[in-house]
Every structure is written in C-alpha cells, then in structure tokens.
Motif scaffolding. Sequence first.
Motif, PDB file in Angstrom:
ATOM      1  N   GLY A  35      45.352 -32.553 116.580  1.00  0.00           N
ATOM      2  CA  GLY A  35      43.976 -32.931 116.255  1.00  0.00           C
ATOM      3  C   GLY A  35      43.201 -33.485 117.436  1.00  0.00           C
ATOM      4  O   GLY A  35      43.586 -33.340 118.606  1.00  0.00           O
ATOM      5  N   SER A  36      42.111 -34.160 117.107  1.00  0.00           N
ATOM      6  CA  SER A  36      41.197 -34.691 118.119  1.00  0.00           C
ATOM      7  C   SER A  36      41.587 -36.120 118.516  1.00  0.00           C
ATOM      8  O   SER A  36      42.428 -36.756 117.873  1.00  0.00           O
ATOM      9  CB  SER A  36      39.780 -34.714 117.539  1.00  0.00           C
ATOM     10  OG  SER A  36      39.716 -35.632 116.452  1.00  0.00           O
ATOM     11  N   VAL A  37      40.918 -36.618 119.555  1.00  0.00           N
ATOM     12  CA  VAL A  37      41.130 -38.001 120.000  1.00  0.00           C
ATOM     13  C   VAL A  37      40.733 -38.962 118.871  1.00  0.00           C
ATOM     14  O   VAL A  37      41.423 -39.960 118.613  1.00  0.00           O
ATOM     15  CB  VAL A  37      40.312 -38.300 121.285  1.00  0.00           C
ATOM     16  CG1 VAL A  37      40.413 -39.767 121.668  1.00  0.00           C
ATOM     17  CG2 VAL A  37      40.796 -37.423 122.433  1.00  0.00           C
ATOM     18  N   GLU A  38      39.643 -38.640 118.164  1.00  0.00           N
ATOM     19  CA  GLU A  38      39.178 -39.487 117.054  1.00  0.00           C
ATOM     20  C   GLU A  38      40.204 -39.521 115.919  1.00  0.00           C
ATOM     21  O   GLU A  38      40.478 -40.588 115.351  1.00  0.00           O
ATOM     22  CB  GLU A  38      37.834 -38.969 116.507  1.00  0.00           C
ATOM     23  CG  GLU A  38      36.652 -39.081 117.455  1.00  0.00           C
ATOM     24  CD  GLU A  38      36.709 -38.097 118.631  1.00  0.00           C
ATOM     25  OE1 GLU A  38      36.152 -38.433 119.695  1.00  0.00           O
ATOM     26  OE2 GLU A  38      37.313 -37.005 118.499  1.00  0.00           O
ATOM     27  N   GLU A  39      40.769 -38.351 115.606  1.00  0.00           N
ATOM     28  CA  GLU A  39      41.802 -38.301 114.551  1.00  0.00           C
ATOM     29  C   GLU A  39      43.045 -39.072 114.977  1.00  0.00           C
ATOM     30  O   GLU A  39      43.652 -39.787 114.170  1.00  0.00           O
ATOM     31  CB  GLU A  39      42.143 -36.841 114.220  1.00  0.00           C
ATOM     32  CG  GLU A  39      41.046 -36.157 113.425  1.00  0.00           C
ATOM     33  CD  GLU A  39      41.192 -34.648 113.342  1.00  0.00           C
ATOM     34  OE1 GLU A  39      40.470 -34.051 112.526  1.00  0.00           O
ATOM     35  OE2 GLU A  39      41.998 -34.059 114.088  1.00  0.00           O
ATOM     36  N   ALA A  40      43.406 -38.955 116.239  1.00  0.00           N
ATOM     37  CA  ALA A  40      44.565 -39.698 116.756  1.00  0.00           C
ATOM     38  C   ALA A  40      44.351 -41.197 116.601  1.00  0.00           C
ATOM     39  O   ALA A  40      45.253 -41.927 116.168  1.00  0.00           O
ATOM     40  CB  ALA A  40      44.800 -39.353 118.227  1.00  0.00           C
ATOM     41  N   LYS A  41      43.139 -41.634 116.914  1.00  0.00           N
ATOM     42  CA  LYS A  41      42.830 -43.063 116.805  1.00  0.00           C
ATOM     43  C   LYS A  41      42.890 -43.522 115.347  1.00  0.00           C
ATOM     44  O   LYS A  41      43.440 -44.581 115.031  1.00  0.00           O
ATOM     45  CB  LYS A  41      41.457 -43.356 117.400  1.00  0.00           C
ATOM     46  CG  LYS A  41      41.167 -44.857 117.475  1.00  0.00           C
ATOM     47  CD  LYS A  41      39.817 -45.171 118.068  1.00  0.00           C
ATOM     48  CE  LYS A  41      39.588 -46.681 118.180  1.00  0.00           C
ATOM     49  NZ  LYS A  41      39.937 -47.458 116.975  1.00  0.00           N
ATOM     50  N   ALA A  42      42.356 -42.704 114.427  1.00  0.00           N
ATOM     51  CA  ALA A  42      42.381 -43.045 112.993  1.00  0.00           C
ATOM     52  C   ALA A  42      43.825 -43.159 112.499  1.00  0.00           C
ATOM     53  O   ALA A  42      44.168 -44.060 111.717  1.00  0.00           O
ATOM     54  CB  ALA A  42      41.621 -41.990 112.196  1.00  0.00           C
ATOM     55  N   ILE A  43      44.686 -42.266 112.980  1.00  0.00           N
ATOM     56  CA  ILE A  43      46.105 -42.275 112.599  1.00  0.00           C
ATOM     57  C   ILE A  43      46.780 -43.540 113.156  1.00  0.00           C
ATOM     58  O   ILE A  43      47.495 -44.247 112.442  1.00  0.00           O
ATOM     59  CB  ILE A  43      46.802 -40.989 113.097  1.00  0.00           C
ATOM     60  CG1 ILE A  43      46.317 -39.788 112.271  1.00  0.00           C
ATOM     61  CG2 ILE A  43      48.319 -41.119 113.034  1.00  0.00           C
ATOM     62  CD1 ILE A  43      46.637 -38.434 112.892  1.00  0.00           C
ATOM     63  N   ASN A  44      46.538 -43.817 114.433  1.00  0.00           N
ATOM     64  CA  ASN A  44      47.123 -45.018 115.058  1.00  0.00           C
ATOM     65  C   ASN A  44      46.632 -46.294 114.382  1.00  0.00           C
ATOM     66  O   ASN A  44      47.396 -47.242 114.193  1.00  0.00           O
ATOM     67  CB  ASN A  44      46.782 -45.077 116.548  1.00  0.00           C
ATOM     68  CG  ASN A  44      47.487 -44.020 117.384  1.00  0.00           C
ATOM     69  OD1 ASN A  44      47.063 -43.739 118.504  1.00  0.00           O
ATOM     70  ND2 ASN A  44      48.532 -43.416 116.870  1.00  0.00           N
ATOM     71  N   ASP A  45      45.339 -46.316 114.023  1.00  0.00           N
ATOM     72  CA  ASP A  45      44.767 -47.509 113.379  1.00  0.00           C
ATOM     73  C   ASP A  45      45.428 -47.802 112.040  1.00  0.00           C
ATOM     74  O   ASP A  45      45.445 -48.949 111.577  1.00  0.00           O
ATOM     75  CB  ASP A  45      43.254 -47.353 113.183  1.00  0.00           C
ATOM     76  CG  ASP A  45      42.478 -47.493 114.496  1.00  0.00           C
ATOM     77  OD1 ASP A  45      43.101 -47.902 115.505  1.00  0.00           O
ATOM     78  OD2 ASP A  45      41.269 -47.168 114.520  1.00  0.00           O
ATOM     79  N   LEU A  46      45.961 -46.757 111.402  1.00  0.00           N
ATOM     80  CA  LEU A  46      46.688 -46.953 110.136  1.00  0.00           C
ATOM     81  C   LEU A  46      48.151 -47.329 110.380  1.00  0.00           C
ATOM     82  O   LEU A  46      48.916 -47.497 109.435  1.00  0.00           O
ATOM     83  CB  LEU A  46      46.617 -45.682 109.286  1.00  0.00           C
ATOM     84  CG  LEU A  46      45.328 -45.500 108.480  1.00  0.00           C
ATOM     85  CD1 LEU A  46      45.281 -44.097 107.859  1.00  0.00           C
ATOM     86  CD2 LEU A  46      45.215 -46.545 107.375  1.00  0.00           C
ATOM     87  N   GLY A  47      48.528 -47.444 111.649  1.00  0.00           N
ATOM     88  CA  GLY A  47      49.890 -47.870 111.988  1.00  0.00           C
ATOM     89  C   GLY A  47      50.872 -46.723 112.138  1.00  0.00           C
ATOM     90  O   GLY A  47      52.085 -46.932 112.071  1.00  0.00           O
ATOM     91  N   PHE A  48      50.346 -45.519 112.373  1.00  0.00           N
ATOM     92  CA  PHE A  48      51.209 -44.341 112.439  1.00  0.00           C
ATOM     93  C   PHE A  48      51.308 -43.755 113.837  1.00  0.00           C
ATOM     94  O   PHE A  48      50.393 -43.867 114.648  1.00  0.00           O
ATOM     95  CB  PHE A  48      50.711 -43.273 111.456  1.00  0.00           C
ATOM     96  CG  PHE A  48      51.143 -43.552 110.046  1.00  0.00           C
ATOM     97  CD1 PHE A  48      52.193 -42.870 109.466  1.00  0.00           C
ATOM     98  CD2 PHE A  48      50.528 -44.552 109.305  1.00  0.00           C
ATOM     99  CE1 PHE A  48      52.621 -43.162 108.184  1.00  0.00           C
ATOM    100  CE2 PHE A  48      50.950 -44.861 108.019  1.00  0.00           C
ATOM    101  CZ  PHE A  48      52.000 -44.158 107.455  1.00  0.00           C
ATOM    102  N   HIS A  49      52.449 -43.100 114.080  1.00  0.00           N
ATOM    103  CA  HIS A  49      52.717 -42.413 115.336  1.00  0.00           C
ATOM    104  C   HIS A  49      52.211 -40.969 115.282  1.00  0.00           C
ATOM    105  O   HIS A  49      51.922 -40.443 114.210  1.00  0.00           O
ATOM    106  CB  HIS A  49      54.222 -42.392 115.607  1.00  0.00           C
ATOM    107  CG  HIS A  49      54.793 -43.709 116.030  1.00  0.00           C
ATOM    108  ND1 HIS A  49      54.761 -44.827 115.225  1.00  0.00           N
ATOM    109  CD2 HIS A  49      55.431 -44.068 117.178  1.00  0.00           C
ATOM    110  CE1 HIS A  49      55.358 -45.838 115.865  1.00  0.00           C
ATOM    111  NE2 HIS A  49      55.762 -45.398 117.050  1.00  0.00           N
TER     112      HIS A  49
END
Length: 253
Positions: free
Chosen positions: A157-171
């Motif tokens: 995915g995108s950088v924004e999607e990566a950030k949303a995933i990380n913000d939820l505590g996911f790798h």
Amino acid sequence: MIDTHAHIYASEFDQDRDDVVQRALSQGVSQILLPNIDLDSIEPMLETEARYPDICRSMMGLHPCYVDGDVEQTLAIIKAWFDKHAFIAVGEIGIDLYWDKTYRNEQEWAFTTQLNWAKELNLPVVIHTRDSIEETLTLLEKEQDGQLSGVFHCFGGSVEEAKAINDLGFHLGLGGVSTFKNGGMDKVIPHLDLSKVILETDCPYLAPVPHRGKRNEPAYTQLVAQRVAELREMDVSAVDKLTTHNARQLFKL
C-alpha cells in the motif's frame, strides 16, 4: 532471518521440501512461519512443523477466500485446535474482496470473531487484505482496545496506509512485491518505520525479482532484505538483524 509467512506445506513443495528448507538455511533463514488457510491445510501444515521442529512454527486461522455459508461450523473446528496445539498466531485472517464479494458479510464476521480469539488467547494476528484495506482498518479500529497486535502481510500500500496500520499498533510484512518494478514500493519503503517491518515470502506465490512468475520459496527472503537495504541505503545485515528482532518480538519466538 525469519520468513514470517510461508506455505511450504502446500503441494507445490511435495517433491523437494527438504531441499527447499536446506536452501533457506543456507541463505541465512533460520525460521519459517506457517499460516493456516482452511480445514484442509491443517494436517499438512502440522506435519511440516513436526518434520522441522526447530525451523517451522504454525499459526491457526481461516483465510477470507475460504469463508463460505458454512463459516460458523468451520470456525468452530478451527477454534478447537487452539486447545490441542500451541500456535504462534491467529492467521491468516482478513478480508478479500478481489475475487468475490458474495460472502462479504461472512468474511467480516469471521475476521471479527478471530480478532476476538486473539485477544482471549493473547496471540498476534496475521492479516490478509486484498481490495479491502479501508474495510479492514475500519473493523480493526473498532476491535483495537490495546490488546491486539499483528501484521498486515504482503503489504503493498501507500505511505498513508502504512502509517494508519502502524498507528493501530500493527507491523507491515514486506515480500516479493517490494522487488517488482511496477509495484510502487520503491516510493514507499524509504518512508516506512523499520521498527514495524518484518520480512516474508508468501511462497509459493509472489516470487521476488529475478524469479518473478516462478515458484517462490523461503530462501528468497534474502532478496527482499536486499531490496529493502538498497532502498533504505543500509547494509543488508542491518536489515536482517532489525527485521528478525521485530519478528521475534511480535511472535514471541
């Protein structure tokens, strides 16, 4: 290195599984993590784990592409396995709207149900998304109460999607797609939080360049690591060390 997502129990490896494992070891892959997909994959997966006990570790879950009208009965059988065997994760689970949307409601129900198992069992989850990142994040946000951890495997995915995933505590699980010229990951990987990245192959699928289109295998984890190192202008050994540490922490290996 750890290949955090490999289906080496699949029939594609029936002729040369020992060789595949030996090649992985020779490339510095010390562990291979096996996600379950459906009821039929349980037996070959557990047999593979038993054959290579120091290398392979199993997960248990129902892949969204195998969700159908019998999902309640299927999940009851899968859930019972957690009382019989020590698994490292609930997976692979998620939502896939690429092939067929017929069982979309059932997929969402199965995903939520399995997320709740992960909370009960204190296990990470391994998430499959295809054409469903928004839907998956929405459900995950509802369920994330600080107890959930895990990985979005095969991240593309995108950088924004990566950030949303990380913000939820996911790798993020990076695999062969990271090496594809038209995959777009060359624009994304330089901006990822590497403390939340792990490596995978998803073999026998999605072989990295230069093997694209052929059968994938755990030895090719090294090619993914090299690509990440190149895009981050890092030494490949530093990528290996960091992603291995991340995987060990996430899966409590």
